[in-house]
Design a protein around this motif. Structure first.
Motif, short mmCIF file in Angstrom:
data_model
loop_
_atom_site.label_atom_id
_atom_site.label_comp_id
_atom_site.label_asym_id
_atom_site.label_seq_id
_atom_site.Cartn_x
_atom_site.Cartn_y
_atom_site.Cartn_z
N VAL A 1 0.75 -1.13 -0.13
CA VAL A 1 -0.03 -0.12 0.01
C VAL A 1 0.92 1.18 0.02
O VAL A 1 0.54 2.26 -0.84
CB VAL A 1 -1.04 0.12 1.34
N PHE A 2 1.96 1.35 1.01
CA PHE A 2 2.99 2.59 0.83
C PHE A 2 3.23 2.60 -0.53
O PHE A 2 3.47 3.77 -1.06
CB PHE A 2 3.97 2.23 2.02
N ASN A 3 3.81 1.59 -1.11
CA ASN A 3 4.61 1.59 -2.63
C ASN A 3 3.52 2.28 -3.55
O ASN A 3 4.03 2.86 -4.43
CB ASN A 3 5.18 0.53 -2.91
N ARG A 4 2.50 1.85 -3.23
CA ARG A 4 1.41 2.20 -4.39
C ARG A 4 1.08 3.73 -4.20
O ARG A 4 1.03 4.37 -5.27
CB ARG A 4 -0.02 1.32 -4.37
N LEU A 5 0.89 4.23 -2.99
CA LEU A 5 0.32 5.52 -2.91
C LEU A 5 1.46 6.56 -2.32
O LEU A 5 1.15 7.77 -2.47
CB LEU A 5 -0.69 5.48 -1.73
N ALA A 6 2.43 6.13 -1.90
CA ALA A 6 3.61 7.12 -1.46
C ALA A 6 4.23 8.18 -2.60
O ALA A 6 4.54 9.31 -1.91
CB ALA A 6 4.83 6.31 -0.75
N GLY A 7 3.96 8.20 -3.81
CA GLY A 7 4.16 9.02 -4.79
C GLY A 7 3.46 10.28 -4.86
O GLY A 7 3.83 11.55 -4.82
N ALA A 8 2.41 10.21 -3.98
CA ALA A 8 1.51 11.74 -3.68
C ALA A 8 2.03 12.30 -2.72
O ALA A 8 1.89 13.65 -2.75
CB ALA A 8 0.22 11.06 -3.20
N TYR A 9 2.97 11.97 -1.92
CA TYR A 9 3.82 13.09 -0.86
C TYR A 9 4.64 13.96 -1.69
O TYR A 9 4.70 15.16 -1.19
CB TYR A 9 4.67 12.25 0.20
N HIS A 10 5.03 13.65 -2.84
CA HIS A 10 5.73 14.54 -3.57
C HIS A 10 4.88 15.80 -4.01
O HIS A 10 5.30 16.91 -4.04
CB HIS A 10 6.31 13.88 -4.87
N ASN A 11 3.63 15.40 -4.45
CA ASN A 11 2.67 16.54 -4.78
C ASN A 11 2.13 17.28 -3.43
O ASN A 11 1.64 18.49 -3.61
CB ASN A 11 1.49 15.88 -5.31
N ALA A 12 2.12 16.69 -2.32
CA ALA A 12 1.66 17.39 -0.96
C ALA A 12 2.56 18.13 -0.27
O ALA A 12 2.13 18.82 0.79
CB ALA A 12 0.87 16.30 -0.20
N ALA A 13 3.83 17.85 -0.32
CA ALA A 13 4.88 18.57 0.46
C ALA A 13 6.08 18.93 -0.33
O ALA A 13 6.57 18.30 -1.22
CB ALA A 13 5.28 17.47 1.47
N GLU A 14 6.74 19.76 0.46
CA GLU A 14 8.12 20.01 -0.19
C GLU A 14 9.12 19.04 -0.01
O GLU A 14 10.14 18.89 -0.82
CB GLU A 14 8.38 21.58 0.21
N ARG A 15 8.96 18.52 0.96
CA ARG A 15 10.10 17.28 1.55
C ARG A 15 9.27 16.38 2.50
O ARG A 15 8.49 16.92 3.24
CB ARG A 15 11.06 18.10 2.33
N THR A 16 9.59 15.08 2.24
CA THR A 16 9.24 14.17 3.01
C THR A 16 10.11 13.38 3.42
O THR A 16 11.04 12.97 2.60
CB THR A 16 8.19 13.10 2.31
N THR A 17 10.17 13.04 4.86
CA THR A 17 11.21 12.07 5.44
C THR A 17 10.73 10.96 6.30
O THR A 17 9.57 11.12 7.02
CB THR A 17 11.95 13.22 6.74
N LEU A 18 11.12 9.90 6.06
CA LEU A 18 10.62 8.52 6.43
C LEU A 18 11.63 8.03 7.57
O LEU A 18 13.13 8.12 7.31
CB LEU A 18 10.62 7.48 5.37
N TYR A 19 11.34 7.80 8.56
CA TYR A 19 12.15 7.50 9.82
C TYR A 19 11.67 5.85 10.03
O TYR A 19 10.59 5.60 10.35
CB TYR A 19 11.88 8.19 10.99
N VAL A 20 12.61 4.87 10.03
CA VAL A 20 12.25 3.65 10.32
C VAL A 20 13.42 3.01 11.02
O VAL A 20 14.49 3.46 11.00
CB VAL A 20 11.80 2.59 9.03
N SER A 21 13.15 1.73 11.71
CA SER A 21 14.05 1.26 12.44
C SER A 21 13.89 -0.12 12.30
O SER A 21 12.90 -0.70 12.50
CB SER A 21 13.82 1.48 14.06
N LYS A 22 15.04 -0.91 12.04
CA LYS A 22 15.02 -2.51 11.78
C LYS A 22 14.53 -3.17 13.22
O LYS A 22 14.04 -4.28 13.39
CB LYS A 22 16.50 -3.21 11.57
N LYS A 23 14.76 -2.33 14.36
CA LYS A 23 14.24 -2.86 15.77
C LYS A 23 12.89 -2.57 16.25
O LYS A 23 12.41 -3.02 17.15
CB LYS A 23 15.35 -2.03 16.72
N ASP A 24 12.11 -1.93 15.47
CA ASP A 24 10.67 -1.76 15.45
C ASP A 24 9.97 -3.15 15.22
O ASP A 24 9.96 -3.48 14.37
CB ASP A 24 10.17 -0.78 14.66
N ARG A 25 9.45 -3.55 16.57
CA ARG A 25 8.68 -5.01 16.33
C ARG A 25 7.40 -4.55 15.56
O ARG A 25 6.97 -5.81 15.17
CB ARG A 25 8.50 -5.36 17.73
N ALA A 26 6.82 -3.59 15.49
CA ALA A 26 5.40 -3.46 14.91
C ALA A 26 5.74 -3.67 13.44
O ALA A 26 4.79 -4.16 12.71
CB ALA A 26 5.02 -2.24 15.10
#
Length: 181
Positions: A156-181
């Motif tokens: 779902v993220f891969n399909r829809l994430a391109g829209a962030y480019h149209n909505a924001a000047e910059r988008t930052t993604l924070y993830v961690s391999k240690k995030d159990r969720a």
């Protein structure tokens, strides 16, 4: 030191008027709004506290705001997680109204959005539909969107994430391999 004194609900015109009046106390170059969208298992008060803490930590001028959706807050387990999934989905329309209002009705120099965990589900759908449509009408974008540990299906993220480019000047993604969720 900053002290958190409490949280209270403001609805409709009272919220918009309070936000406008508060921003008027700042120089135009300092009129920033940071919107926080909480994740799974957060109450209204917890979301208010987290918003205040983020705002204090980043130390910029302007006004913090947050969108609180009806999470089961303070409870955990699979049934509460499923209930929160339904609640965040049902909140998408209201989040869209809120974000469009912040961006289009408030005379802020910058509007930043931070979504945490399950809050990213609604933000992604809003950005890919209503917010993107509004951007086409007004020409305004959010300054930055921060995706903090998004609880979103990868496809779902891969399909829809391109829209962030149209909505924001910059988008930052924070993830961690240690995030159990």
């Amino acid at each position: 030191p900053i002290e958190f004194k409490g949280a209270y609900h403001l609805q409709g015109a009272a919220f918009w008027n309070s936000l406008r009046l508060t921003l008027e106390n700042f120089e135009p170059s300092d009129r920033r709004v940071l919107v926080f969208i909480h994740g799974y298992n957060n109450s209204f008060v917890e979301a208010a506290q987290r918003t205040a803490q983020i705002w204090a930590d980043i130390g910029v001028r302007g006004v913090p705001a947050f969108f609180s959706w009806p999470s089961k807050g303070g409870t955990s387990g699979i049934f509460h997680y499923i209930a929160d999934e339904a609640a965040i989905e049902a909140s998408e329309e209201y989040l869209a109204e809120f974000l469009i209002g912040i961006r289009d009705q408030i005379q802020a120099k910058d509007v930043h959005v931070i979504a945490h965990s399950m809050g990213n589900r609604a933000l992604l759908r809003v950005v890919s539909s209503a917010t993107e449509a509004a951007e086409g009408k007004t020409g305004k974008k959010f300054s930055q969107i921060f995706l903090a540990a998004p609880d979103i299906d990868l496809d779902v993220f891969n399909r829809l994430a391109g829209a962030y480019h149209n909505a924001a000047e910059r988008t930052t993604l924070y993830v961690s391999k240690k995030d159990r969720a």
